[in-house]
Design a protein around this motif. Structure first.
Motif, PDB file in Angstrom:
ATOM      1  N   ALA A  56       0.840  -1.202   0.000  1.00  0.00           N
ATOM      2  CA  ALA A  56       0.000   0.000   0.000  1.00  0.00           C
ATOM      3  C   ALA A  56       0.873   1.249   0.000  1.00  0.00           C
ATOM      4  CB  ALA A  56      -0.935  -0.012   1.205  1.00  0.00           C
ATOM      5  N   ASP A  57       1.924   1.249   0.799  1.00  0.00           N
ATOM      6  CA  ASP A  57       2.840   2.398   0.823  1.00  0.00           C
ATOM      7  C   ASP A  57       3.479   2.622  -0.545  1.00  0.00           C
ATOM      8  OD1 ASP A  57       2.329   2.860   3.506  1.00  0.00           O
ATOM      9  OD2 ASP A  57       4.165   1.875   4.203  1.00  0.00           O
ATOM     10  N   SER A  58       3.900   1.543  -1.181  1.00  0.00           N
ATOM     11  CA  SER A  58       4.516   1.654  -2.494  1.00  0.00           C
ATOM     12  C   SER A  58       3.510   2.141  -3.532  1.00  0.00           C
ATOM     13  CB  SER A  58       5.094   0.298  -2.911  1.00  0.00           C
ATOM     14  OG  SER A  58       5.681   0.389  -4.178  1.00  0.00           O
ATOM     15  N   TYR A  59       2.297   1.596  -3.463  1.00  0.00           N
ATOM     16  CA  TYR A  59       1.251   2.013  -4.397  1.00  0.00           C
ATOM     17  C   TYR A  59       0.977   3.501  -4.234  1.00  0.00           C
ATOM     18  CZ  TYR A  59      -3.043   2.117  -7.052  1.00  0.00           C
ATOM     19  OH  TYR A  59      -3.985   2.433  -7.988  1.00  0.00           O
ATOM     20  N   TYR A  60       0.827   3.939  -2.998  1.00  0.00           N
ATOM     21  CA  TYR A  60       0.548   5.340  -2.714  1.00  0.00           C
ATOM     22  C   TYR A  60       1.675   6.226  -3.236  1.00  0.00           C
ATOM     23  CZ  TYR A  60      -0.009   9.613   0.006  1.00  0.00           C
ATOM     24  OH  TYR A  60      -0.122  10.916   0.387  1.00  0.00           O
ATOM     25  N   ASP A  67      -5.933   9.123  -7.960  1.00  0.00           N
ATOM     26  CA  ASP A  67      -6.285   7.711  -7.852  1.00  0.00           C
ATOM     27  C   ASP A  67      -7.083   7.471  -6.574  1.00  0.00           C
ATOM     28  OD1 ASP A  67      -5.542   4.808  -8.880  1.00  0.00           O
ATOM     29  OD2 ASP A  67      -5.388   4.832  -6.698  1.00  0.00           O
ATOM     30  N   PRO A  68      -8.286   6.867  -6.660  1.00  0.00           N
ATOM     31  CA  PRO A  68      -9.110   6.674  -5.464  1.00  0.00           C
ATOM     32  C   PRO A  68      -8.459   5.806  -4.386  1.00  0.00           C
ATOM     33  CG  PRO A  68     -10.328   6.056  -7.453  1.00  0.00           C
ATOM     34  CD  PRO A  68      -8.935   6.402  -7.860  1.00  0.00           C
ATOM     35  N   LEU A  69      -7.734   4.759  -4.778  1.00  0.00           N
ATOM     36  CA  LEU A  69      -7.090   3.901  -3.785  1.00  0.00           C
ATOM     37  C   LEU A  69      -5.964   4.654  -3.085  1.00  0.00           C
ATOM     38  CD1 LEU A  69      -6.785   1.241  -2.297  1.00  0.00           C
ATOM     39  CD2 LEU A  69      -5.393   0.419  -4.199  1.00  0.00           C
ATOM     40  N   ALA A  70      -5.191   5.416  -3.838  1.00  0.00           N
ATOM     41  CA  ALA A  70      -4.118   6.203  -3.234  1.00  0.00           C
ATOM     42  C   ALA A  70      -4.701   7.220  -2.255  1.00  0.00           C
ATOM     43  CB  ALA A  70      -3.295   6.912  -4.300  1.00  0.00           C
ATOM     44  N   PHE A  71      -5.829   7.813  -2.606  1.00  0.00           N
ATOM     45  CA  PHE A  71      -6.493   8.768  -1.708  1.00  0.00           C
ATOM     46  C   PHE A  71      -6.934   8.068  -0.426  1.00  0.00           C
ATOM     47  CE2 PHE A  71     -10.326  10.875  -0.119  1.00  0.00           C
ATOM     48  CZ  PHE A  71      -9.792  12.121   0.157  1.00  0.00           C
ATOM     49  N   ARG A  72      -7.489   6.874  -0.547  1.00  0.00           N
ATOM     50  CA  ARG A  72      -7.941   6.123   0.634  1.00  0.00           C
ATOM     51  C   ARG A  72      -6.758   5.756   1.530  1.00  0.00           C
ATOM     52  NH1 ARG A  72     -10.951   0.289   0.986  1.00  0.00           N
ATOM     53  NH2 ARG A  72     -10.870   0.179   3.237  1.00  0.00           N
ATOM     54  N   ILE A  73      -5.677   5.305   0.934  1.00  0.00           N
ATOM     55  CA  ILE A  73      -4.496   4.946   1.717  1.00  0.00           C
ATOM     56  C   ILE A  73      -3.988   6.172   2.469  1.00  0.00           C
ATOM     57  CG2 ILE A  73      -2.083   4.203   1.579  1.00  0.00           C
ATOM     58  CD1 ILE A  73      -2.983   2.504  -0.884  1.00  0.00           C
ATOM     59  N   ALA A  74      -3.899   7.305   1.778  1.00  0.00           N
ATOM     60  CA  ALA A  74      -3.425   8.532   2.423  1.00  0.00           C
ATOM     61  C   ALA A  74      -4.339   8.932   3.570  1.00  0.00           C
ATOM     62  CB  ALA A  74      -3.331   9.649   1.395  1.00  0.00           C
ATOM     63  N   SER A  75      -5.637   8.856   3.360  1.00  0.00           N
ATOM     64  CA  SER A  75      -6.596   9.237   4.395  1.00  0.00           C
ATOM     65  C   SER A  75      -6.473   8.335   5.616  1.00  0.00           C
ATOM     66  CB  SER A  75      -8.027   9.151   3.857  1.00  0.00           C
ATOM     67  OG  SER A  75      -8.203  10.048   2.803  1.00  0.00           O
ATOM     68  N   GLU A  76      -6.362   7.040   5.394  1.00  0.00           N
ATOM     69  CA  GLU A  76      -6.263   6.105   6.505  1.00  0.00           C
ATOM     70  C   GLU A  76      -4.922   6.234   7.213  1.00  0.00           C
ATOM     71  OE1 GLU A  76      -7.605   2.179   5.535  1.00  0.00           O
ATOM     72  OE2 GLU A  76      -9.508   2.932   4.796  1.00  0.00           O
ATOM     73  N   ARG A  77      -3.869   6.573   6.494  1.00  0.00           N
ATOM     74  CA  ARG A  77      -2.568   6.792   7.124  1.00  0.00           C
ATOM     75  C   ARG A  77      -2.636   8.021   8.039  1.00  0.00           C
ATOM     76  NH1 ARG A  77      -0.884   2.506   6.504  1.00  0.00           N
ATOM     77  NH2 ARG A  77       0.389   1.695   4.879  1.00  0.00           N
ATOM     78  N   GLY A  80      -4.601   7.250  11.144  1.00  0.00           N
ATOM     79  CA  GLY A  80      -4.143   6.095  11.905  1.00  0.00           C
ATOM     80  C   GLY A  80      -5.086   4.936  11.829  1.00  0.00           C
ATOM     81  N   ALA A  81      -5.980   4.947  10.834  1.00  0.00           N
ATOM     82  CA  ALA A  81      -7.027   3.916  10.720  1.00  0.00           C
ATOM     83  C   ALA A  81      -6.513   2.611  10.128  1.00  0.00           C
ATOM     84  CB  ALA A  81      -8.186   4.430   9.881  1.00  0.00           C
ATOM     85  N   VAL A  82      -5.305   2.571   9.610  1.00  0.00           N
ATOM     86  CA  VAL A  82      -4.805   1.378   8.963  1.00  0.00           C
ATOM     87  C   VAL A  82      -4.264   0.426  10.040  1.00  0.00           C
ATOM     88  CG1 VAL A  82      -3.226   0.396   7.279  1.00  0.00           C
ATOM     89  CG2 VAL A  82      -4.269   2.601   6.861  1.00  0.00           C
ATOM     90  N   LYS A  83      -5.122  -0.418  10.517  1.00  0.00           N
ATOM     91  CA  LYS A  83      -4.732  -1.408  11.508  1.00  0.00           C
ATOM     92  C   LYS A  83      -4.960  -2.816  10.968  1.00  0.00           C
ATOM     93  CE  LYS A  83      -5.415   1.375  15.642  1.00  0.00           C
ATOM     94  NZ  LYS A  83      -5.011   2.564  15.033  1.00  0.00           N
ATOM     95  N   ALA A  84      -5.755  -2.916   9.918  1.00  0.00           N
ATOM     96  CA  ALA A  84      -6.056  -4.184   9.268  1.00  0.00           C
ATOM     97  C   ALA A  84      -5.853  -3.972   7.782  1.00  0.00           C
ATOM     98  CB  ALA A  84      -7.489  -4.601   9.572  1.00  0.00           C
TER      99      ALA A  84
END
Length: 87
Positions: A56-60, A67-77, A80-84
């Motif tokens: 996910a870090d590499s993709y971002y 990119d919607p997935l990159a936006f989601r990864i950034a938002s969750e990072r 601090g929501a990225v626990k799973a």
């Protein structure tokens, strides 16, 4: 120790089969990495989680800004929501 050989692309990046070709080129090396980590004593779930976070870090880092997935990864990072694993 010899480095593993990963086959390069045989098609243009805009070819619809390009992503599948990349996965096929990486699959044996990915499986070897999973097995090596498990032999070192890491739990399978933790290995998978670590690889997902790194992917996910590499993709971002390499995705276009819109990119919607990159936006989601950034938002969750940021929250601090990225626990799973993302899903």
């Amino acid at each position: 120790m010899a480095r593993p050989r990963i086959n390069g692309p045989q098609r243009a990046a805009n070819n619809p089969n390009y992503p599948d070709d990349c996965r096929q080129a990486l699959e044996p090396h990915f499986q070897s990495l999973l097995m090596a980590a498990a032999r070192a004593g890491w739990a399978p779930a933790e290995i998978t989680r670590a690889l997902l976070v790194m992917a996910a870090d590499s993709y971002y880092a390499h995705a276009p800004e819109d990119d919607p997935l990159a936006f989601r990864i950034a938002s969750e990072r940021e929250t601090g929501a990225v626990k799973a694993p993302l899903g």
